[in-house]
Design a protein around this motif. Structure first.
Motif, short mmCIF file in Angstrom:
data_model
loop_
_atom_site.label_atom_id
_atom_site.label_comp_id
_atom_site.label_asym_id
_atom_site.label_seq_id
_atom_site.Cartn_x
_atom_site.Cartn_y
_atom_site.Cartn_z
N TYR A 14 21.78 56.02 -14.92
CA TYR A 14 20.87 55.11 -15.95
C TYR A 14 20.29 53.49 -14.72
O TYR A 14 21.25 53.18 -14.36
CB TYR A 14 21.10 54.99 -17.18
CG TYR A 14 20.73 55.52 -17.76
CD1 TYR A 14 19.66 56.83 -18.79
CD2 TYR A 14 22.14 56.62 -18.38
CE1 TYR A 14 20.07 57.75 -19.34
CE2 TYR A 14 22.09 57.52 -18.94
CZ TYR A 14 20.99 58.63 -19.97
OH TYR A 14 21.34 59.37 -20.27
N VAL A 15 19.16 53.70 -14.69
CA VAL A 15 18.30 52.66 -14.08
C VAL A 15 17.77 51.82 -14.91
O VAL A 15 15.90 52.53 -15.35
CB VAL A 15 17.50 52.93 -12.72
CG1 VAL A 15 16.28 51.96 -12.00
CG2 VAL A 15 17.93 53.89 -11.27
N THR A 16 17.38 50.49 -15.23
CA THR A 16 17.06 49.80 -15.67
C THR A 16 15.57 48.25 -14.76
O THR A 16 16.54 48.02 -14.18
CB THR A 16 17.68 48.61 -17.00
OG1 THR A 16 17.71 50.05 -18.17
CG2 THR A 16 16.50 47.72 -17.83
N TYR A 17 15.04 48.87 -15.58
CA TYR A 17 13.68 48.17 -14.08
C TYR A 17 12.54 47.31 -14.42
O TYR A 17 12.40 47.84 -15.63
CB TYR A 17 13.39 48.17 -12.50
CG TYR A 17 12.49 49.86 -12.94
CD1 TYR A 17 11.22 49.79 -12.58
CD2 TYR A 17 12.92 50.76 -13.97
CE1 TYR A 17 10.52 50.86 -13.08
CE2 TYR A 17 11.54 51.31 -13.87
CZ TYR A 17 10.80 51.53 -13.51
OH TYR A 17 9.40 52.49 -13.64
N LYS A 23 8.35 43.67 -18.67
CA LYS A 23 7.49 45.25 -19.45
C LYS A 23 8.86 46.03 -18.71
O LYS A 23 8.62 46.96 -17.65
CB LYS A 23 6.47 45.89 -18.83
CG LYS A 23 6.62 47.85 -19.31
CD LYS A 23 6.23 47.62 -20.50
CE LYS A 23 6.22 49.53 -21.06
NZ LYS A 23 6.91 49.82 -22.80
N ARG A 24 10.19 45.74 -19.74
CA ARG A 24 11.30 47.05 -19.19
C ARG A 24 11.30 48.45 -19.45
O ARG A 24 10.64 48.91 -20.44
CB ARG A 24 12.25 46.58 -19.86
CG ARG A 24 12.55 44.87 -19.19
CD ARG A 24 14.00 44.82 -20.37
NE ARG A 24 15.48 45.24 -20.17
CZ ARG A 24 16.28 45.12 -18.78
NH1 ARG A 24 16.53 43.98 -18.17
NH2 ARG A 24 17.44 45.48 -18.85
N ARG A 25 11.15 49.28 -18.00
CA ARG A 25 11.50 50.41 -19.03
C ARG A 25 13.07 50.57 -18.70
O ARG A 25 13.32 50.13 -16.83
CB ARG A 25 10.67 51.50 -17.51
CG ARG A 25 10.73 52.78 -18.72
CD ARG A 25 8.92 53.38 -17.63
NE ARG A 25 9.02 55.06 -17.15
CZ ARG A 25 8.02 55.64 -17.22
NH1 ARG A 25 8.10 55.02 -15.88
NH2 ARG A 25 8.31 56.42 -17.32
N THR A 26 13.73 52.00 -18.39
CA THR A 26 15.31 52.95 -18.51
C THR A 26 14.27 54.13 -18.09
O THR A 26 13.62 54.59 -18.73
CB THR A 26 15.91 52.50 -19.52
OG1 THR A 26 16.32 50.79 -19.73
CG2 THR A 26 17.04 53.42 -19.38
N VAL A 27 15.33 54.53 -16.99
CA VAL A 27 14.88 55.84 -16.30
C VAL A 27 16.45 56.75 -16.43
O VAL A 27 17.22 55.62 -15.57
CB VAL A 27 14.44 55.97 -14.97
CG1 VAL A 27 13.88 57.13 -14.45
CG2 VAL A 27 12.92 55.49 -15.11
N LYS A 28 15.96 57.99 -16.08
CA LYS A 28 17.94 58.33 -16.16
C LYS A 28 17.80 58.87 -14.47
O LYS A 28 16.03 59.53 -14.52
CB LYS A 28 18.08 60.30 -16.56
CG LYS A 28 19.33 60.50 -17.21
CD LYS A 28 18.96 61.48 -17.88
CE LYS A 28 19.95 62.40 -17.65
NZ LYS A 28 20.20 63.50 -18.93
N LEU A 43 12.02 53.20 -7.56
CA LEU A 43 10.85 52.12 -8.84
C LEU A 43 10.67 51.01 -8.36
O LEU A 43 9.13 50.70 -8.76
CB LEU A 43 11.21 52.82 -10.24
CG LEU A 43 12.30 54.09 -10.14
CD1 LEU A 43 13.43 53.93 -11.20
CD2 LEU A 43 10.59 54.41 -10.24
N GLU A 44 11.39 50.39 -7.59
CA GLU A 44 11.18 49.00 -7.95
C GLU A 44 9.91 48.67 -7.01
O GLU A 44 9.26 47.70 -6.64
CB GLU A 44 12.56 47.69 -7.48
CG GLU A 44 13.03 47.99 -8.16
CD GLU A 44 14.16 46.51 -7.57
OE1 GLU A 44 15.64 46.67 -6.82
OE2 GLU A 44 14.70 45.70 -9.03
#
Length: 414
Positions: A14-17, A23-28, A43-44
């Motif tokens: 998982y990626v958390t950025y 505003k944090r977001r987590t993507v699989k 994403l960054e």
């Protein structure tokens, strides 16, 4: 800096950025760490470009909305997901009744499926016009019904734009149909004698579709005394009535009013006096009327009973034959006009106009947006009204006065 992690051994990464500051977001990601690290860098990078305005945030948001299907149905054929499901939820959230929200969703779904539209960009004006034309041909729809379908899909399109899911309201300028060219369900106003007999038949009648005779009679009185629509009458509870006020009033809450506005309608004192003892027997907080889904069936049953009683009152066989040929108390008259439940609203407005009410007052009591609708569609003029208007005209009299001969008058003036 993005962080990459696994929630359990052997599972995906998982990626958390930070999508934007705060505003944090987590993507699989995937099971491959290298691929997930590449995703994190992407994403960054996009977040940074978006922050500096290199990527248009609005265009990015519209692109994400475009990727979401318009309609997703379950195994039973019910709309469960997609843009239309979001639209339905927004209608419910703003106070639209579930019945109305479902009707709008059903009509919009029919257009979308007829267009074979999968995504927002597929809903073009030409595709919608073609879809409505095909529905009209397939289901023999009137222009008035076509307008109902058109309003539903335009409401959906307007919501997509206002919710920033698309850059424009693509259907904003799509014109409606001229319903006057194809009006198939024209209503008529009841005259005073028909009203009296309808109320009498209801008062003495047996239960119809779960409603007792006295309740039906009171329902008709209130419809004739307020012009309320069936859905508005069905929403009334004991607290809706202020019968001791000056004047007495009945209130329809905004969620049930057609124009989504709280309507406080004055009523006559004699109607308030009839309502007072009847309301006392009703349960607080519950609807005062046990309304069926199709209240037209109530009116049809009571009109038929009233007409049968009227025919039986004939003094001779000749008079009976004449009454049977008459359209008096018929649901559908000789001209094809019907006296359904909504015709009670037509009757209310027609009686207002006939009473000589100022057009602005009639418009306000009818709760119409324009006087054109009040006079053009709802104010029915009967033959007796026309006769009274003609009788009120001053007589045209022949008056002979002595005049000079034209030649003499011309000579004198010369």
């Amino acid at each position: 800096m993005a962080s990459i992690y696994r929630r359990k051994p052997g599972g995906p990464y998982y990626v958390t950025y930070f999508e934007r500051p705060g505003k944090r977001r987590t993507v699989k990601g995937s099971r491959d760490r290298a691929a997930t690290e590449a995703l994190a860098r992407k994403l960054e990078s996009d977040a940074m470009l978006r922050a500096y305005g290199v990527i248009d945030a609005k265009a990015d948001r519209c692109a994400k909305a475009e990727a979401r299907p318009l309609v997703v149905k379950d195994a039973d054929g019910e709309v469960r997901d997609g843009q239309l499901a979001d639209f339905y939820n927004s209608l419910i959230a703003k106070g639209t009744t579930q019945k109305q929200a479902k009707l709008v969703r059903t009509r919009a779904t029919a257009i979308i499926e007829q267009c074979d539209a999968q995504y927002i960009s597929d809903l073009t004006p030409s595709a919608v016009q073609t879809a409505i034309a095909e529905l009209r041909k397939k289901e023999a729809l009137s222009y008035q019904t076509c307008n109902h379908y058109l309003r539903a899909i335009k409401q959906f399109s307007r919501w997509l734009y206002r919710d920033r899911r698309t850059r424009e309201d693509a259907l904003a300028h799509l014109p409606g149909y001229n319903a006057a060219l194809d009006r198939r369900h024209q209503r008529r106003a009841l005259n005073d004698d028909e009203i009296a007999r309808l109320l009498q038949a209801a008062e003495k009648g047996k239960p119809v579709r779960g409603m007792t005779g006295p309740d039906r009679a009171m329902l008709y009185r209130l419809a004739l005394g307020t012009g309320f629509r069936a859905s508005e009458l069905a929403s009334l509870v004991p607290d809706s009535f202020n019968l001791g006020g000056r004047p007495p009033t009945v209130t329809v809450e905004a969620g049930y009013s057609k124009h989504r506005r709280r309507d406080v309608q004055p009523i006559r004192r004699d109607l308030a006096d009839l309502l007072r003892p009847w309301i006392e027997g009703k349960t607080p907080g519950l609807p005062v009327f046990n309304m069926p889904d199709k209240p037209v069936k109530l009116v049809q049953a009571d009109l038929a009973a009233a007409r049968e009683a009227w025919i039986e009152e004939a003094a001779s066989e000749k008079e009976r034959d004449e009454r049977e040929k008459s359209s008096f108390l018929e649901y559908r008259d000789a001209a094809g006009h019907v006296a359904d439940f909504h015709a009670l609203r037509h009757t209310f407005i027609s009686r207002l106009v006939r009473s000589g009410a100022n057009i602005k007052v009639a418009q306000e009591l009818a709760r119409h947006s324009t006087p054109t609708l009040t006079l053009g569609r709802y104010a029915h003029v009967q033959l007796a009204d026309q006769t009274r208007a003609l009788d009120a005209l001053p007589a045209i009299e022949q008056r002979c006065t002595a005049r000079r001969p034209l030649q003499a008058a011309s000579t004198n003036s010369a």
